[in-house]
Design a protein around this motif. Structure first.
Motif, PDB file in Angstrom:
ATOM      1  N   SER A 161      42.370 -82.020 -53.518  1.00 28.95           N
ATOM      2  CA  SER A 161      41.954 -81.845 -51.928  1.00 28.95           C
ATOM      3  C   SER A 161      42.855 -80.771 -51.260  1.00 28.95           C
ATOM      4  CB  SER A 161      41.918 -83.266 -51.316  1.00 28.95           C
ATOM      5  OG  SER A 161      43.442 -83.622 -51.325  1.00 28.95           O
ATOM      6  N   ASP A 162      44.021 -80.498 -51.866  1.00 28.42           N
ATOM      7  CA  ASP A 162      44.791 -79.383 -51.193  1.00 28.42           C
ATOM      8  C   ASP A 162      44.136 -77.997 -51.274  1.00 28.42           C
ATOM      9  OD1 ASP A 162      46.645 -77.335 -50.397  1.00 28.42           O
ATOM     10  OD2 ASP A 162      48.165 -78.268 -51.723  1.00 28.42           O
ATOM     11  N   GLY A 221      26.807 -77.567 -43.762  1.00 28.21           N
ATOM     12  CA  GLY A 221      26.126 -78.628 -44.877  1.00 28.21           C
ATOM     13  C   GLY A 221      26.836 -80.057 -44.937  1.00 28.21           C
ATOM     14  N   VAL A 222      26.520 -80.578 -46.214  1.00 32.75           N
ATOM     15  CA  VAL A 222      27.168 -81.968 -46.344  1.00 32.75           C
ATOM     16  C   VAL A 222      27.509 -82.186 -47.861  1.00 32.75           C
ATOM     17  CG1 VAL A 222      25.671 -82.977 -44.525  1.00 32.75           C
ATOM     18  CG2 VAL A 222      24.890 -83.127 -46.876  1.00 32.75           C
ATOM     19  N   GLY A 223      28.380 -82.965 -47.928  1.00 29.87           N
ATOM     20  CA  GLY A 223      28.860 -83.324 -49.415  1.00 29.87           C
ATOM     21  C   GLY A 223      28.855 -84.878 -49.655  1.00 29.87           C
ATOM     22  N   ASP A 224      27.873 -85.178 -50.165  1.00 33.41           N
ATOM     23  CA  ASP A 224      26.741 -84.446 -51.050  1.00 33.41           C
ATOM     24  C   ASP A 224      25.489 -84.780 -50.548  1.00 33.41           C
ATOM     25  OD1 ASP A 224      28.832 -83.149 -52.911  1.00 33.41           O
ATOM     26  OD2 ASP A 224      28.998 -85.123 -53.974  1.00 33.41           O
ATOM     27  N   ARG A 225      25.328 -85.802 -50.062  1.00 32.79           N
ATOM     28  CA  ARG A 225      23.690 -86.409 -49.351  1.00 32.79           C
ATOM     29  C   ARG A 225      24.020 -87.070 -48.336  1.00 32.79           C
ATOM     30  NH1 ARG A 225      19.880 -90.445 -50.498  1.00 32.79           N
ATOM     31  NH2 ARG A 225      17.871 -89.514 -50.832  1.00 32.79           N
ATOM     32  N   GLY A 252      32.143 -85.198 -58.273  1.00 33.52           N
ATOM     33  CA  GLY A 252      32.857 -84.227 -58.103  1.00 33.52           C
ATOM     34  C   GLY A 252      32.400 -83.367 -59.098  1.00 33.52           C
ATOM     35  N   VAL A 253      32.332 -81.924 -58.831  1.00 34.42           N
ATOM     36  CA  VAL A 253      32.007 -80.838 -59.679  1.00 34.42           C
ATOM     37  C   VAL A 253      33.210 -80.908 -60.866  1.00 34.42           C
ATOM     38  CG1 VAL A 253      31.848 -78.416 -60.080  1.00 34.42           C
ATOM     39  CG2 VAL A 253      30.826 -79.338 -57.995  1.00 34.42           C
ATOM     40  N   ASN A 254      32.525 -80.503 -62.077  1.00 33.73           N
ATOM     41  CA  ASN A 254      33.681 -80.731 -63.131  1.00 33.73           C
ATOM     42  C   ASN A 254      33.868 -79.502 -63.943  1.00 33.73           C
ATOM     43  OD1 ASN A 254      30.934 -82.268 -64.119  1.00 33.73           O
ATOM     44  ND2 ASN A 254      31.496 -80.774 -65.441  1.00 33.73           N
ATOM     45  N   TYR A 255      33.156 -78.377 -63.667  1.00 31.56           N
ATOM     46  CA  TYR A 255      33.017 -77.107 -64.249  1.00 31.56           C
ATOM     47  C   TYR A 255      32.819 -76.000 -63.533  1.00 31.56           C
ATOM     48  CZ  TYR A 255      32.051 -73.648 -68.046  1.00 31.56           C
ATOM     49  OH  TYR A 255      32.065 -72.613 -68.941  1.00 31.56           O
ATOM     50  N   ILE A 304      35.551 -76.875 -58.439  1.00 30.06           N
ATOM     51  CA  ILE A 304      36.177 -78.194 -58.678  1.00 30.06           C
ATOM     52  C   ILE A 304      37.009 -78.490 -57.394  1.00 30.06           C
ATOM     53  CG2 ILE A 304      38.015 -79.498 -59.893  1.00 30.06           C
ATOM     54  CD1 ILE A 304      36.864 -78.153 -62.430  1.00 30.06           C
ATOM     55  N   GLY A 305      36.938 -79.715 -56.953  1.00 36.79           N
ATOM     56  CA  GLY A 305      37.791 -80.093 -55.571  1.00 36.79           C
ATOM     57  C   GLY A 305      36.987 -79.914 -54.409  1.00 36.79           C
ATOM     58  N   ALA A 306      35.785 -79.232 -54.509  1.00 38.38           N
ATOM     59  CA  ALA A 306      34.842 -79.132 -53.175  1.00 38.38           C
ATOM     60  C   ALA A 306      34.860 -80.428 -52.489  1.00 38.38           C
ATOM     61  CB  ALA A 306      33.604 -78.547 -53.438  1.00 38.38           C
TER      62      ALA A 306
END
Length: 587
Positions: free
Chosen positions: A111-112, A401-405, A447-450, A454-456
């Protein structure tokens, strides 16, 4: 000296020729009471080794903590593997991919916004070093040098697909060595020249990942390392699924033929997955190439052992192939496990979500909405609340936008949904009067893993405006889901429901056994059995049942809770003896 060493074309274990015939089995995706069963089935298929990742985000959920119990009791898993006569390959990361939330990197770290992940950035390497300072002491007794089953440890994971900071890779290697890891080290990269060159380290074994074109990929490994063992560190025998996508399968005949090619070439292999298991709770990851795509709850992977631990067609086909090259136990192949009889569960009590949340303390108040990380809610949901100063029809705009829905409500009535995967940023709404309440319930879908995302951040990602005027004065709160007993359930006679609500019912079990929760008529949400968080459901599919491990159940009365975010056409669910992961899409 490490127990496992290399020759010009293979491995030696304690000085004797040895071929790794391994299968991936992630302890954190399997109920701990089932570890013994899964490990026994690995040995009976002919495996001599099992492989597992280590999820940093679960083992160190807050800086300076270490969790090694329950689903995360890795020392116990290693003891059970050794008792079964199996060796172990450990893959501690720091990054694991694994279709796992954030690729296993802790939310408090990623998150940094300024940190440079998976590089020599001291903010990243220092955090990993501190984690290893805690993690390795309880694991060192289980290394082969100390009489344990762990014969090799991986450095990072598919780094060649991400970066080229060789000093960072060297740091990870040194971090393991200086903390007592004497065993053989290996890297793992997609088997092409570019990735192998960027992700390898001198003095370590270079493993390759692939699912087919065996001769071509083994040639790439040999071109990269003219001497040493050929090692397919991930032999992909199936694939994972995304919500709204197909259910991926691969025929047993096709996978077994490629396994035969690997073993005939003298290569060592790690079958990915031998047993996939489940993304319980909020642990699933997501991909984001052109668009965001969250991974489903099941990690069945069309593996040799199904999600419930039953041997599938690949189990028997692989056993036959392995028997041509290595000893296979002279014991019958395991049978499918017993399943619970078909059971209907009536959910006759409910607790609406939004009214309950409005009564809770702990909201963060400010002029503008904050992200879920800033709320201290790295998984699950957050509720955002403000008032709209103007009445009328207009566009509600979510900058960034939003993360994620996000589900949007005006005075408690649903007015629409925005999704990251559709790149939604605007919603037409009617505000009935000045000062009406706007509430936005946001779900982190994984969370995106690839890759580079990552960390969005999750939650509301920027200012929100109505008719061009930015809305201020927000109340932001995480949605607590750790104490379902505290929810204000009341009897419900309703046959349908159209607001987010918890639903609760009980059912009787004579003898606990595996079962699958089918939710016809329900839309989207979460499920818990006896407080155990099974994970997400969504009628979008492809997955339409959730696996319920037998050990979660108890003789007598059992408790089922659903958090339904949208609507249900009824108040019943089914416990069935057959999974439904979607129509098969053979590859």
């Amino acid at each position: 000296m490490p127990a496992l060493t290399t020759t010009s074309d293979g491995f030696l274990l304690h000085g004797e020729p040895f071929r790794i015939i391994s299968g991936a089995l992630h302890y954190f995706r399997v109920h701990p009471d089932q570890w013994t069963d899964r490990l026994r089935k690995a040995r009976l298929m002919g495996l001599n080794t099992v492989e597992t990742y280590l999820p940093w985000n679960l083992h160190e959920p807050e800086p300076g903590t270490l969790v090694l119990d329950g689903l995360l009791d890795l020392p116990r898993f290693l003891r059970l593997a050794q008792a079964e006569g199996l060796h172990v390959l450990l893959r501690p990361g720091p990054y694991i991919c694994a279709e796992w939330d954030g690729g296993g990197l802790p939310a408090w770290l990623v998150s940094d916004p300024d940190i440079r992940l998976r590089t020599s950035d001291p903010r990243f390497t220092d955090a990993f070093d501190r984690y290893l300072d805690q993690l390795l002491p309880p694991l060192l007794p289980h290394l082969a040098a100390n009489g344990g089953p762990v014969i090799a440890v991986q450095v990072e994971n598919e780094y060649g697909a991400y970066g080229d900071d060789t000093a960072y890779l060297a740091h990870v290697e040194e971090a393991l060595r200086t903390r007592g890891v004497e065993e053989l080290l290996f890297t793992c990269d997609q088997a092409n020249a570019k990735h192998l060159a960027a992700g390898s380290l001198p003095g370590t074994v270079s493993g390759g990942t692939f699912g087919g074109r065996v001769d071509e990929h083994l040639a790439a490994l040999r071109a990269h390392r003219p001497e040493g063992p050929l090692f397919c560190s991930e032999f992909w025998i199936g694939w994972f699924d995304h919500w709204g996508g197909p259910h991926h399968t691969r025929s047993a005949e096709n996978a077994a033929a490629d396994l035969d090619r690997l073993l005939a070439a003298g290569a060592s292999v790690n079958i990915y997955m031998f047993h996939g298991g489940t993304n319980f709770g909020f642990t699933n990851g997501a991909n984001h190439h052109h668009t965001y795509a969250p991974t489903v709850t099941s990690y069945d992977y069309d593996a040799a052992l199904a999600e419930s631990g039953d041997p599938g067609p690949k189990y028997h086909a692989f056993r036959d192939v392995i028997a041509r090259y290595a000893p296979v136990p002279d014991e019958p192949a395991p049978a499918p496990s017993p399943k619970l009889p078909l059971t209907t569960v009536a959910l006759d009590r409910r607790a609406p979500l939004l009214p309950h949340l409005r009564t809770l303390e702990g909201a963060v108040r400010g002029e503008d909405p904050v992200t879920m990380d800033e709320l201290g809610a790295p998984t699950g949901y957050a509720l955002y609340r403000t008032t709209v100063p103007a009445a009328g029809d207009g566009l509600l705009h979510f900058a960034g936008g939003v993360g994620d829905r996000a589900q949007v409500f005006v005075d408690g009535a649903s007015v629409g949904v925005l999704e990251r995967e559709r790149h939604d940023e605007t919603l037409p709404v009617r505000v009935p009067y000045a000062g009406a309440t706007l509430e936005v319930l946001v779900e982190n879908q994984g969370g995106v893993n690839y890759g580079p995302r990552i960390g969005a951040p999750k939650g509301l990602l920027g200012p929100v405006s109505f008719q061009g005027t930015v809305l201020h004065g927000w109340e932001c709160r995480p949605v607590p889901l750790d104490d379902l007993e505290a929810l204000p359930f009341e009897p419900s006679e309703a046959t349908s429901d159209a607001v987010p609500a918890f639903h609760r019912g009980t059912f009787e079990v004579e003898t606990p056994a595996d079962t699958f929760l089918a939710l016809p008529g329900w839309t989207k949400g979460q499920a818990w059995v006896n407080g155990f968080h099974l994970g997400r459901y969504w009628n979008r599919g492809p997955q339409h049942t959730l696996y319920v491990p037998g050990p979660v159940l108890r003789p007598g009365a059992n408790d089922l809770v659903l958090l339904e975010l949208h609507a249900t056409t009824g108040t019943r669910v089914q416990l069935t003896d057959t999974p439904d992961l979607g129509p098969e899409n053979h590859s």
